[in-house]
Design a protein around this motif. Structure first.
Motif, PDB file in Angstrom:
ATOM      1  N   ASN A  85      11.365  -4.550  -3.058  1.00 20.19           N
ATOM      2  CA  ASN A  85      10.406  -3.702  -2.343  1.00 20.19           C
ATOM      3  C   ASN A  85       9.633  -2.862  -3.352  1.00 20.19           C
ATOM      4  N   GLN A  86       8.708  -3.500  -4.030  1.00 24.38           N
ATOM      5  CA  GLN A  86       7.999  -2.853  -5.126  1.00 24.38           C
ATOM      6  C   GLN A  86       6.873  -1.946  -4.637  1.00 24.38           C
ATOM      7  N   VAL A  87       6.613  -0.906  -5.396  1.00 25.21           N
ATOM      8  CA  VAL A  87       5.496  -0.005  -5.130  1.00 25.21           C
ATOM      9  C   VAL A  87       4.345  -0.373  -6.061  1.00 25.21           C
ATOM     10  N   THR A  88       3.176  -0.569  -5.515  1.00 29.63           N
ATOM     11  CA  THR A  88       2.000  -0.883  -6.329  1.00 29.63           C
ATOM     12  C   THR A  88       1.150   0.369  -6.520  1.00 29.63           C
ATOM     13  N   ASP A  89       0.360   0.375  -7.582  1.00 25.29           N
ATOM     14  CA  ASP A  89      -0.580   1.478  -7.781  1.00 25.29           C
ATOM     15  C   ASP A  89      -1.560   1.545  -6.620  1.00 25.29           C
ATOM     16  N   ASP A  90      -1.887   0.391  -6.061  1.00 24.19           N
ATOM     17  CA  ASP A  90      -2.808   0.330  -4.941  1.00 24.19           C
ATOM     18  C   ASP A  90      -2.269   1.114  -3.745  1.00 24.19           C
ATOM     19  N   LEU A  91      -0.969   0.968  -3.470  1.00 29.89           N
ATOM     20  CA  LEU A  91      -0.364   1.732  -2.374  1.00 29.89           C
ATOM     21  C   LEU A  91      -0.344   3.219  -2.716  1.00 29.89           C
ATOM     22  N   VAL A 111       0.121   3.603   5.024  1.00 29.10           N
ATOM     23  CA  VAL A 111       0.790   4.727   4.368  1.00 29.10           C
ATOM     24  C   VAL A 111       1.955   5.264   5.198  1.00 29.10           C
ATOM     25  N   GLU A 112       1.807   5.268   6.513  1.00 29.48           N
ATOM     26  CA  GLU A 112       2.892   5.780   7.364  1.00 29.48           C
ATOM     27  C   GLU A 112       4.102   4.860   7.350  1.00 29.48           C
ATOM     28  N   LEU A 113       3.853   3.553   7.350  1.00 27.80           N
ATOM     29  CA  LEU A 113       4.942   2.575   7.441  1.00 27.80           C
ATOM     30  C   LEU A 113       5.220   1.904   6.096  1.00 27.80           C
ATOM     31  N   ALA A 114       4.815   2.542   5.022  1.00 22.65           N
ATOM     32  CA  ALA A 114       4.998   1.959   3.690  1.00 22.65           C
ATOM     33  C   ALA A 114       6.450   1.573   3.454  1.00 22.65           C
ATOM     34  N   MET A 115       6.644   0.349   2.968  1.00 31.60           N
ATOM     35  CA  MET A 115       7.968  -0.172   2.597  1.00 31.60           C
ATOM     36  C   MET A 115       8.923  -0.293   3.776  1.00 31.60           C
TER      37      MET A 115
END
Length: 202
Positions: free
Chosen positions: A42-48, A152-156
């Motif tokens: 479950n990676q975080v991108t700079d875009d997110l 953004v609310e449901l990120a990951m």
């Protein structure tokens, strides 16, 4: 099981012989408690990271910008939304009490917003996050604002890909993010298991 929970799968910590949240290690911990520092699926991108508006507290509650390695800060974003501070490693497995969230109230409000193009539902979610109501007016702009808010609310929370498929934007977004092998009309679908193909005679 908070007042905003609609449906979540119950997971208990404890011993490897009892029910526990095994998915936790693969998807959500990624913190220095396990020395993963952004590993997992479950990676975080700079875009997110950049999708969040200035002043949106959800970003810092959901994502860590990095970790401290001695006196050095390592900039490497990883999810912390579901971090369980009581989790322990037992037999190489993270034993955590985190439940797996399926539906929650903000998701329902954003579904209603998307189905009706009614910004009032969207603004309930934004107000909860301490943000002003959307400035979008036209139906197209309201729809885009709803899509951004879901991200953004449901990120990951495992909704993003299915949202893109439903919105008809999967190929566009995936290719733009570097997934050049994504094939429109094919990769939006789940593969049929070979065992089922064999049962059907090919």
């Amino acid at each position: 099981n908070t007042k905003e929970s609609i449906f979540e799968i119950q997971c208990l910590g404890g011993t490897s012989a009892n029910p526990y949240s095994k998915y936790y290690q693969g998807f959500f911990p990624n913190t220095n408690i396990f020395s993963f520092y952004g590993g997992g699926m479950n990676q975080v991108t700079d875009d997110l990271w950049n999708e969040y508006e200035t002043g949106d507290a959800r970003r810092d509650l959901s994502i860590s910008p990095g970790y401290q390695n001695g006196t050095t800060f390592v900039s490497q974003k990883y999810p912390k939304k579901w971090n369980d501070p009581t989790a322990v490693i037992l037999g190489g497995t993270a034993i955590a009490n985190n439940n797996f969230m399926i539906y929650r109230y903000a998701d329902l409000l954003l579904m209603l917003a998307e189905a009706t193009s009614d910004a009032n539902y969207l603004n309930l979610v934004r107000a909860r996050a301490g943000l002003p109501g959307t400035s979008a007016v036209s139906q197209a702009d309201v729809r885009t604002a709803i899509w951004n808010e879901r991200r953004v609310e449901l990120a990951m929370e495992h909704d993003r890909f299915w949202d893109l498929v439903r919105q008809g934007r999967a190929a566009q977004v995936m290719i733009a993010s570097g997934k050049m092998n994504f094939v429109a009309g094919k990769n939006e679908l789940l593969p049929i298991p070979s065992s089922e193909i064999a049962v059907d005679g090919g």
